[in-house]
Scaffold this active site. Structure first.
Site, PDB file in Angstrom:
ATOM      1  N   GLY A 168      -9.629  -5.977   9.106  1.00 13.20           N
ATOM      2  CA  GLY A 168      -8.528  -5.323   9.882  1.00 13.20           C
ATOM      3  C   GLY A 168      -8.364  -5.818  11.329  1.00 13.20           C
ATOM      4  N   CYS A 224      -7.093   7.129   4.492  1.00 17.53           N
ATOM      5  CA  CYS A 224      -6.537   7.668   6.103  1.00 17.53           C
ATOM      6  C   CYS A 224      -6.779   9.028   5.943  1.00 17.53           C
ATOM      7  CB  CYS A 224      -5.092   7.409   6.059  1.00 17.53           C
ATOM      8  SG  CYS A 224      -4.386   7.507   7.412  1.00 17.53           S
ATOM      9  N   GLY A 260     -15.484  -3.258  10.202  1.00 21.38           N
ATOM     10  CA  GLY A 260     -16.362  -3.981  11.276  1.00 21.38           C
ATOM     11  C   GLY A 260     -16.466  -5.244  11.041  1.00 21.38           C
ATOM     12  N   GLN A 275       0.709  -1.189  -0.229  1.00 22.71           N
ATOM     13  CA  GLN A 275      -0.019  -0.009  -0.021  1.00 22.71           C
ATOM     14  C   GLN A 275       1.048   1.271  -0.172  1.00 22.71           C
ATOM     15  OE1 GLN A 275      -2.466   1.742   3.487  1.00 22.71           O
ATOM     16  NE2 GLN A 275      -4.138   1.744   1.970  1.00 22.71           N
TER      17      GLN A 275
HETATM   18  C1  LIG Z   1      -3.524   0.430  13.963  1.00 20.98           C
HETATM   19  C2  LIG Z   1      -4.269   0.772  12.633  1.00 20.98           C
HETATM   20  C3  LIG Z   1      -3.543   0.993  11.453  1.00 20.98           C
HETATM   21  C4  LIG Z   1      -3.835   1.550  10.262  1.00 20.98           C
HETATM   22  N1  LIG Z   1      -3.216   1.687   9.225  1.00 20.98           N
HETATM   23  C5  LIG Z   1      -3.796   1.799   8.032  1.00 20.98           C
HETATM   24  C6  LIG Z   1      -3.032   2.200   6.756  1.00 20.98           C
HETATM   25  O1  LIG Z   1      -1.671   2.231   6.707  1.00 20.98           O
HETATM   26  N2  LIG Z   1      -3.752   2.171   5.564  1.00 20.98           N
HETATM   27  C7  LIG Z   1      -4.960   2.091   5.351  1.00 20.98           C
HETATM   28  O2  LIG Z   1      -5.447   2.025   4.215  1.00 20.98           O
HETATM   29  N3  LIG Z   1      -5.659   1.881   6.678  1.00 20.98           N
HETATM   30  C8  LIG Z   1      -5.093   1.798   7.955  1.00 20.98           C
HETATM   31  N4  LIG Z   1      -5.998   1.369   8.875  1.00 20.98           N
HETATM   32  C9  LIG Z   1      -7.497   1.166   8.492  1.00 20.98           C
HETATM   33  C10 LIG Z   1      -7.702  -0.161   8.177  1.00 20.98           C
HETATM   34  O3  LIG Z   1      -6.929  -0.781   7.192  1.00 20.98           O
HETATM   35  C11 LIG Z   1      -9.205  -0.661   8.113  1.00 20.98           C
HETATM   36  O4  LIG Z   1      -9.614   0.241   6.929  1.00 20.98           O
HETATM   37  C12 LIG Z   1      -9.836  -0.183   9.236  1.00 20.98           C
HETATM   38  O5  LIG Z   1      -9.322  -0.601  10.516  1.00 20.98           O
HETATM   39  C13 LIG Z   1     -11.462  -0.789   9.161  1.00 20.98           C
HETATM   40  O6  LIG Z   1     -11.377  -2.165   9.063  1.00 20.98           O
HETATM   41  P1  LIG Z   1     -11.781  -3.045  10.538  1.00 20.98           P
HETATM   42  O7  LIG Z   1     -13.073  -2.594  10.932  1.00 20.98           O
HETATM   43  O8  LIG Z   1     -11.750  -4.542   9.901  1.00 20.98           O
HETATM   44  O9  LIG Z   1     -10.603  -2.957  11.334  1.00 20.98           O
HETATM   45  C14 LIG Z   1      -5.346   1.135  10.028  1.00 20.98           C
HETATM   46  C15 LIG Z   1      -6.146   0.784  11.171  1.00 20.98           C
HETATM   47  C16 LIG Z   1      -5.716   0.242  12.484  1.00 20.98           C
HETATM   48  C17 LIG Z   1      -6.426  -0.175  13.569  1.00 20.98           C
END
Ligand SMILES: Cc1cc2nc3c(=O)[nH]c(=O)nc-3n(C[C@H](O)[C@H](O)[C@H](O)COP(=O)(O)O)c2cc1C
Length: 331
Positions: free
Chosen positions: A230, A96, A210, A66
């Protein structure tokens, strides 16, 4: 694992400070077919950085890189390097909302600049043959109508040639919320992502945000091409052991978590020899036994001991002994 593999069906999200090389190596012990994303890497870091930001080990494949940037030339340069290094996909971060990323004029704020995103994607596609994908949100700030989303996706698809979008099914507020709050407070809207797929059936659309169980992932897969998980995959990695069987339909054995820990030993010993601390690797493994008796003791023992100088795999053996009454004898 072939590095020509590229399927969005199930992936682990890019997560800064979490999905580093050690984490990806560990996740790969649990699932063979899941697509793993790197943390976001800026083009500036790759081009000017003193360390090799593209380093990974073959055993992690399939791995997607990414990138964070809004500079088409820099993105093209980095995409080319990524392809040469064997990454199976390059993904652009358009989701982001952190201040640091906004100051660099990339991430979620790029949703308001669909033409620029299209230019970025096109510049990368001109120089690589691996897929170039976009990870984005359903909107930003007050720009949260369905039309705003379809205009963005339509422009990036038509003008940039992007055919794969991963959609975090909530909008981002560009000011007022921390990145963490921006992952929790704006409500999830899965139907909006389903609608996007029916309006753009030719595009590959994966959903993110989620998802906590493989059952939920299966429901999304009835509407969409893929699911990206995630936080749950990081905090409860044991669930990854079922992915090859449940989501990829493989007749694969479900990895036993104790065997998974032990399968890490050669890797860990090699990393320790290079100067890593045990804790650099084991911090990603703390959640492995979630739901199993002794999980808390495992977590605590590792947290207290893995950062000590000289800590080696014997710390893991000692921690394993706390997890279950009957774990197999050391292999
Ligand atoms: C610690 C952390 C770091 C993250 N860093 C990035 C990142 O580098 N690039 C990105 O696109 N999203 C990043 N995200 C967002 C995740 O990729 C994802 O979109 C978000 O957590 C929602 O998905 P989930 O509910 O399954 O966690 C990050 C999330 C977390 C918790």
């Amino acid at each position: 694992m072939s590095n020509s593999f590229s399927s969005q069906r199930f992936s682990i999200a890019p997560m800064l400070d979490w999905t580093d090389q050690h984490c990806r190596y560990f996740h790969r012990q649990l699932t063979g077919d899941t697509l793993l994303y790197t943390e976001m890497v800026t083009t500036g870091a790759i081009i000017h950085g003193k360390v090799d930001y593209l380093a990974y080990s073959e055993a992690e494949h399939p791995v997607a890189l990414q990138l964070g940037s809004s500079d088409p030339a820099a993105l093209a340069q980095c995409a080319k390097l990524a392809e040469e290094r064997g990454y199976v996909e390059v993904n652009l971060n358009v989701g982001c909302p952190s201040d640091r990323v906004q100051n660099g004029r990339f991430g979620a704020c790029l949703m308001a600049k669909a033409l620029l995103v299209a230019e970025c994607i096109d510049a990368m596609r001109q120089v690589v043959s691996i897929p170039v994908t976009v990870k984005t949100r359903i909107g930003i700030d007050q720009q949260d109508s369905y039309k705003f989303l379809t205009d963005f996706v339509g422009t990036v698809a038509q003008r940039g040639g992007c055919d794969t979008f991963i959609i975090h099914a909530r909008k981002a507020w560009l000011s007022g919320l921390s990145p963490k709050e921006n992952r929790e407070i704006p409500p999830l809207d899965y139907p909006r992502v389903y609608q996007l797929k029916s309006d753009f059936p030719q595009l590959t659309i994966a959903i993110n945000g989620g998802v906590k169980t493989l059952e939920e992932a299966k429901v999304h897969l009835q509407h969409l091409d893929g699911v990206m998980m995630g936080r749950e995959s990081y905090q409860n990695p044991g669930l990854l052991a079922q992915v090859d069987r449940e989501l990829f339909g493989l007749d694969a054995p479900v990895a036993d978590p104790v065997a998974v820990v032990r399968s890490m030993y050669p890797y860990i010993e090699a990393e320790l020899a290079k100067g890593a601390y045990l804790g650099h690797v084991t911090r990603h493994m703390l959640g492995l036994f979630q739901g199993i008796r002794g999980a808390r003791q495992w977590r605590r023992y590792l947290s207290e001991n893995a950062h000590k100088p000289g800590a080696d795999v014997s710390v893991l053996e000692a921690a394993l002994a706390l997890v279950a009454d009957k774990i197999p004898q050391e292999a």
